[in-house]
Design a protein around this motif. Structure first.
Motif, mmCIF file in Angstrom:
data_model
loop_
_atom_site.group_PDB
_atom_site.id
_atom_site.type_symbol
_atom_site.label_atom_id
_atom_site.label_comp_id
_atom_site.label_asym_id
_atom_site.label_seq_id
_atom_site.Cartn_x
_atom_site.Cartn_y
_atom_site.Cartn_z
ATOM 1 N N LEU A 44 0.810 -1.229 0.000
ATOM 2 C CA LEU A 44 0.000 0.000 0.000
ATOM 3 C C LEU A 44 0.840 1.275 0.000
ATOM 4 O O LEU A 44 0.447 2.279 -0.595
ATOM 5 C CB LEU A 44 -0.857 0.047 1.262
ATOM 6 C CG LEU A 44 -2.036 -0.866 1.368
ATOM 7 C CD1 LEU A 44 -2.556 -0.881 2.788
ATOM 8 C CD2 LEU A 44 -3.114 -0.419 0.416
ATOM 9 N N HIS A 45 1.941 1.235 0.715
ATOM 10 C CA HIS A 45 2.711 2.439 1.008
ATOM 11 C C HIS A 45 2.988 3.342 -0.202
ATOM 12 O O HIS A 45 2.731 4.555 -0.134
ATOM 13 C CB HIS A 45 4.008 2.080 1.733
ATOM 14 C CG HIS A 45 4.797 3.269 2.144
ATOM 15 N ND1 HIS A 45 4.436 4.073 3.199
ATOM 16 C CD2 HIS A 45 5.917 3.817 1.608
ATOM 17 C CE1 HIS A 45 5.292 5.069 3.304
ATOM 18 N NE2 HIS A 45 6.203 4.934 2.359
ATOM 19 N N PRO A 46 3.501 2.832 -1.329
ATOM 20 C CA PRO A 46 3.822 3.735 -2.442
ATOM 21 C C PRO A 46 2.596 4.420 -3.060
ATOM 22 O O PRO A 46 2.731 5.404 -3.774
ATOM 23 C CB PRO A 46 4.482 2.816 -3.480
ATOM 24 C CG PRO A 46 4.840 1.577 -2.759
ATOM 25 C CD PRO A 46 3.901 1.458 -1.606
ATOM 26 N N PHE A 47 1.411 3.910 -2.776
ATOM 27 C CA PHE A 47 0.197 4.435 -3.393
ATOM 28 C C PHE A 47 -0.713 5.136 -2.391
ATOM 29 O O PHE A 47 -1.837 5.516 -2.721
ATOM 30 C CB PHE A 47 -0.551 3.284 -4.085
ATOM 31 C CG PHE A 47 0.315 2.552 -5.063
ATOM 32 C CD1 PHE A 47 0.539 3.073 -6.327
ATOM 33 C CD2 PHE A 47 0.945 1.368 -4.718
ATOM 34 C CE1 PHE A 47 1.363 2.418 -7.237
ATOM 35 C CE2 PHE A 47 1.766 0.700 -5.615
ATOM 36 C CZ PHE A 47 1.974 1.229 -6.880
ATOM 37 N N ALA A 48 -0.232 5.326 -1.159
ATOM 38 C CA ALA A 48 -1.054 5.850 -0.064
ATOM 39 C C ALA A 48 -1.608 7.241 -0.337
ATOM 40 O O ALA A 48 -2.701 7.572 0.118
ATOM 41 C CB ALA A 48 -0.257 5.843 1.236
ATOM 42 N N ASP A 49 -0.890 8.056 -1.094
ATOM 43 C CA ASP A 49 -1.354 9.431 -1.337
ATOM 44 C C ASP A 49 -2.094 9.584 -2.661
ATOM 45 O O ASP A 49 -2.380 10.694 -3.093
ATOM 46 C CB ASP A 49 -0.173 10.404 -1.274
ATOM 47 C CG ASP A 49 0.865 10.141 -2.351
ATOM 48 O OD1 ASP A 49 0.842 9.053 -2.964
ATOM 49 O OD2 ASP A 49 1.708 11.024 -2.584
ATOM 50 N N GLN A 50 -2.431 8.471 -3.301
ATOM 51 C CA GLN A 50 -3.135 8.517 -4.587
ATOM 52 C C GLN A 50 -4.589 8.107 -4.418
ATOM 53 O O GLN A 50 -4.917 7.340 -3.512
ATOM 54 C CB GLN A 50 -2.473 7.558 -5.582
ATOM 55 C CG GLN A 50 -1.059 7.917 -5.932
ATOM 56 C CD GLN A 50 -0.470 6.936 -6.924
ATOM 57 O OE1 GLN A 50 -1.173 6.315 -7.699
ATOM 58 N NE2 GLN A 50 0.838 6.794 -6.889
ATOM 59 N N ARG A 51 -5.434 8.599 -5.314
ATOM 60 C CA ARG A 51 -6.822 8.132 -5.330
ATOM 61 C C ARG A 51 -6.849 6.792 -6.069
ATOM 62 O O ARG A 51 -6.400 6.695 -7.209
ATOM 63 C CB ARG A 51 -7.727 9.135 -6.040
ATOM 64 C CG ARG A 51 -9.203 8.761 -5.911
ATOM 65 C CD ARG A 51 -10.123 9.632 -6.735
ATOM 66 N NE ARG A 51 -10.536 8.846 -7.894
ATOM 67 C CZ ARG A 51 -10.621 9.307 -9.126
ATOM 68 N NH1 ARG A 51 -10.327 10.560 -9.404
ATOM 69 N NH2 ARG A 51 -11.018 8.529 -10.105
ATOM 70 N N ILE A 52 -7.362 5.785 -5.416
ATOM 71 C CA ILE A 52 -7.556 4.474 -6.020
ATOM 72 C C ILE A 52 -9.013 4.111 -5.815
ATOM 73 O O ILE A 52 -9.520 4.157 -4.690
ATOM 74 C CB ILE A 52 -6.616 3.421 -5.391
ATOM 75 C CG1 ILE A 52 -5.160 3.791 -5.692
ATOM 76 C CG2 ILE A 52 -6.943 2.021 -5.898
ATOM 77 C CD1 ILE A 52 -4.140 2.970 -4.950
ATOM 78 N N ASP A 53 -9.689 3.755 -6.905
ATOM 79 C CA ASP A 53 -11.100 3.405 -6.828
ATOM 80 C C ASP A 53 -11.328 1.908 -6.642
ATOM 81 O O ASP A 53 -12.284 1.500 -5.980
ATOM 82 C CB ASP A 53 -11.837 3.877 -8.086
ATOM 83 C CG ASP A 53 -11.774 5.383 -8.241
ATOM 84 O OD1 ASP A 53 -12.149 6.089 -7.289
ATOM 85 O OD2 ASP A 53 -11.339 5.853 -9.306
ATOM 86 N N LYS A 54 -10.460 1.095 -7.250
ATOM 87 C CA LYS A 54 -10.574 -0.357 -7.135
ATOM 88 C C LYS A 54 -9.189 -0.980 -7.213
ATOM 89 O O LYS A 54 -8.265 -0.408 -7.803
ATOM 90 C CB LYS A 54 -11.448 -0.941 -8.241
ATOM 91 C CG LYS A 54 -12.921 -0.614 -8.083
ATOM 92 C CD LYS A 54 -13.774 -1.265 -9.135
ATOM 93 C CE LYS A 54 -15.242 -0.900 -8.879
ATOM 94 N NZ LYS A 54 -16.044 -0.999 -10.100
ATOM 95 N N VAL A 55 -9.102 -2.174 -6.634
ATOM 96 C CA VAL A 55 -7.893 -2.972 -6.727
ATOM 97 C C VAL A 55 -8.210 -4.178 -7.598
ATOM 98 O O VAL A 55 -9.227 -4.846 -7.384
ATOM 99 C CB VAL A 55 -7.402 -3.428 -5.339
ATOM 100 C CG1 VAL A 55 -6.217 -4.383 -5.463
ATOM 101 C CG2 VAL A 55 -7.041 -2.224 -4.483
ATOM 102 N N VAL A 56 -7.337 -4.449 -8.560
ATOM 103 C CA VAL A 56 -7.449 -5.633 -9.408
ATOM 104 C C VAL A 56 -6.421 -6.641 -8.927
ATOM 105 O O VAL A 56 -5.241 -6.313 -8.765
ATOM 106 C CB VAL A 56 -7.205 -5.278 -10.894
ATOM 107 C CG1 VAL A 56 -6.878 -6.514 -11.712
ATOM 108 C CG2 VAL A 56 -8.412 -4.564 -11.477
ATOM 109 N N GLY A 57 -6.871 -7.872 -8.699
ATOM 110 C CA GLY A 57 -5.974 -8.966 -8.346
ATOM 111 C C GLY A 57 -5.890 -9.939 -9.503
ATOM 112 O O GLY A 57 -6.912 -10.314 -10.078
ATOM 113 N N LEU A 58 -4.664 -10.332 -9.851
ATOM 114 C CA LEU A 58 -4.453 -11.280 -10.942
ATOM 115 C C LEU A 58 -4.433 -12.693 -10.376
ATOM 116 O O LEU A 58 -3.819 -12.948 -9.333
ATOM 117 C CB LEU A 58 -3.141 -10.970 -11.666
ATOM 118 C CG LEU A 58 -3.026 -9.548 -12.235
ATOM 119 C CD1 LEU A 58 -1.642 -9.323 -12.825
ATOM 120 C CD2 LEU A 58 -4.116 -9.293 -13.272
ATOM 121 N N GLU A 59 -5.091 -13.602 -11.069
ATOM 122 C CA GLU A 59 -5.196 -14.996 -10.600
ATOM 123 C C GLU A 59 -3.824 -15.596 -10.389
ATOM 124 O O GLU A 59 -2.940 -15.425 -11.206
ATOM 125 C CB GLU A 59 -5.991 -15.819 -11.616
ATOM 126 C CG GLU A 59 -6.308 -17.182 -11.085
ATOM 127 C CD GLU A 59 -7.426 -17.891 -11.838
ATOM 128 O OE1 GLU A 59 -7.324 -19.108 -11.935
ATOM 129 O OE2 GLU A 59 -8.373 -17.255 -12.305
#
Length: 178
Positions: A44-59
């Protein structure tokens, strides 16, 4: 006693799935509560200050990580799966494997135009799976804000492949070789 690093939680299994491969097994990391918490926090840390609407997980291990990251961010989770595993209408993206090809799919209503997406998976090798995921997100109108991995295998060129696509790539540790 020295404090454990994330890399200390990852088991290496020689000659799996075939001779000459050093398999980086993250299930030992997932099984340890401190290691798993450290992993999710660091992803999470590198993206903590960004707006993220969804997380995509790859199988498939990306589902474990992506679900935990989405929970921490209080956003939705979207699985990108192997062909034929999703029940509703899908978009498909073929990608190349070492020997042959495979296809990934996402539900065609999983991501809205303009949503900002973080892609998560356990390991970055050649980058083929991640590239397929990026293309699916972009075809749905999503904007990939970054790609986060536990392990990078830099000798296989995946990071460069994704960075050449304009992606921000974060990996928590790297192992030389395959």
């Amino acid at each position: 006693m020295a404090r454990k690093t994330l890399r200390d939680y990852i088991r290496t299994i020689p000659d799996f799935p075939h001779e000459g491969i050093m398999f980086r097994d993250v299930t030992t990391l997932f099984a340890d509560p401190r290691g798993f918490r450290m992993c999710i926090d660091q992803l999470l840390h590198p993206f903590a200050d960004q707006r993220i609407d969804k997380v995509v997980g790859l199988e498939a291990r990306g589902f474990i990580l992506g679900g935990a990251v989405a929970h921490q961010l209080s956003v939705g989770f979207v699985p990108i799966r192997k062909k034929g595993k999703l029940p509703a209408a899908t978009l498909s993206q073929e990608y190349q494997l070492e020997y042959g090809s495979a296809t990934m799919e996402v539900h065609d209503d999983a991501i809205a135009k303009g949503e900002r997406i973080l892609i998560v998976d356990d390991l970055l090798a050649t980058g083929g799976t991640a590239e397929a995921g990026i293309k699916l997100v972009e075809r749905l109108g999503g904007v990939v804000t970054g790609c986060a991995f536990i392990v990078d295998l830099p000798d296989l060129g995946g990071r460069k492949r994704l960075e050449d696509m304009g992606m921000t790539v974060e990996a928590l540790c790297a192992f030389e070789g395959e």
